[in-house]
Enzyme design. Structure first.
Site, PDB file in Angstrom:
ATOM      1  N   TYR A  57       0.842  -1.191   0.000  1.00  0.00           N
ATOM      2  CA  TYR A  57       0.000   0.000   0.000  1.00  0.00           C
ATOM      3  C   TYR A  57       0.880   1.245   0.000  1.00  0.00           C
ATOM      4  CZ  TYR A  57      -3.219  -3.616   1.726  1.00  0.00           C
ATOM      5  OH  TYR A  57      -3.940  -4.778   1.905  1.00  0.00           O
ATOM      6  N   PRO A 204     -14.721  -6.718   3.004  1.00  0.00           N
ATOM      7  CA  PRO A 204     -15.792  -7.314   3.807  1.00  0.00           C
ATOM      8  C   PRO A 204     -17.192  -6.857   3.411  1.00  0.00           C
ATOM      9  CG  PRO A 204     -14.674  -5.607   5.052  1.00  0.00           C
ATOM     10  CD  PRO A 204     -13.866  -5.827   3.804  1.00  0.00           C
TER      11      PRO A 204
END
Length: 280
Positions: A57, A204
């Site tokens: 990231y 999620p």
């Protein structure tokens, strides 16, 4: 915070089950970065103790953002990061690399960036098919023996790969893609549940979960909640080892996500959500 809202990773690290994924936080200098820092700080204020990042990231920039926001860390805060990916030549964004010397170097750099003596949960971002698995997790096991890693996790693995890795080292966490509309890794989740291994689902909340019609929307109306909150509540209800890590750059969405941990599904609502046909 009741027992149902917490989990002990590797039998030693207590975290609140609803975590935070830092992947999409902007790291370039400017107002967006300042806002990202405030979001991370607000997450900790709200009781979030598990924050997920990775070298991938921003090639360390995301980890540095978390340090700016949180260092010195509040007691009980777990920042888990990942290694095993390297910047490649264009046009690809990243390349797998699980060579032992690369893993060791990335762990050392992560320790320095995060300003810690030990990475309490260090995850192998992906298994490199060009390097024997025993060399990859074995290297992480050696680093754990040296005190530089507390617990070892894997990401995007099959049940067979998890079993193979567990024959070499203890595995405390698995991070696979999983949500109410994408249950491809159901068998991996079940294996983690049986073994007491933390399961950190990335992505999620499926984008389609927020459609204004369907069972998720109906349950959301019944509970006076958002569809995303219902999707997170379903995850938390699905298994005691489930540690969702929703990410956002909005404090409003962050607060909604954290509040999802307080939602309780009825038996009827759970059955209706369980029966949803996942997306292909």
């Amino acid at each position: 915070m009741g027992e149902a809202n917490t989990f002990r990773i590797g039998g030693t690290i207590d975290v609140r089950r609803l975590g935070f994924g830092a992947m999409h936080l902007p790291t370039e200098p400017g107002e967006a970065r300042k806002s990202a820092v405030e979001v991370v700080r607000r997450a900790v204020e709200l009781g979030v103790t598990l924050i997920d990042t990775a070298y991938l990231y921003g090639w360390g920039a995301n980890e540095e953002l978390l340090v700016e926001a949180l260092y010195p860390y509040r007691d009980g805060t777990l920042i888990t990061t990942k290694v095993g990916v390297v910047p490649p030549d264009p046009p690809r964004d990243a390349a797998l690399c699980g060579r032992p010397e690369v893993l060791r170097d990335q762990v050392e750099r992560a320790l320095r960036r995060l300003r810690v003596d030990r990475l309490d949960l260090l995850q192998l971002h992906r298994i490199d098919p060009e390097v024997p698995l025993a060399d990859q997790v074995g290297t992480l096991g050696d680093l754990r023996a040296d005190g530089k890693i507390g617990h070892i996790g894997l990401s995007e693995v099959t049940v067979a790969e998890l079993d193979q890795a567990r024959r070499i080292v203890d595995i405390a966490g698995v991070q696979n893609r999983y949500n109410i509309l994408d249950r491809e890794h159901e068998a991996v989740l079940d294996a983690c549940t049986a073994a007491g291994i933390a399961f950190l689902p990335w992505r999620p909340v499926h984008p389609a979960a927020s459609e204004p019609t369907g069972e998720i929307a109906a349950v959301a109306t019944e509970l006076g909640a958002t569809a995303a909150q219902v999707a997170l509540a379903w995850l938390l209800d699905r298994s005691p080892v489930m540690l969702p890590i929703p990410g956002t750059a909005s404090i409003e969405h962050l607060e909604q996500n954290v509040a999802a941990a307080s939602l309780r599904l009825s038996d009827d609502q759970r059955s209706r959500l369980d029966a949803i046909r996942p997306s292909p």
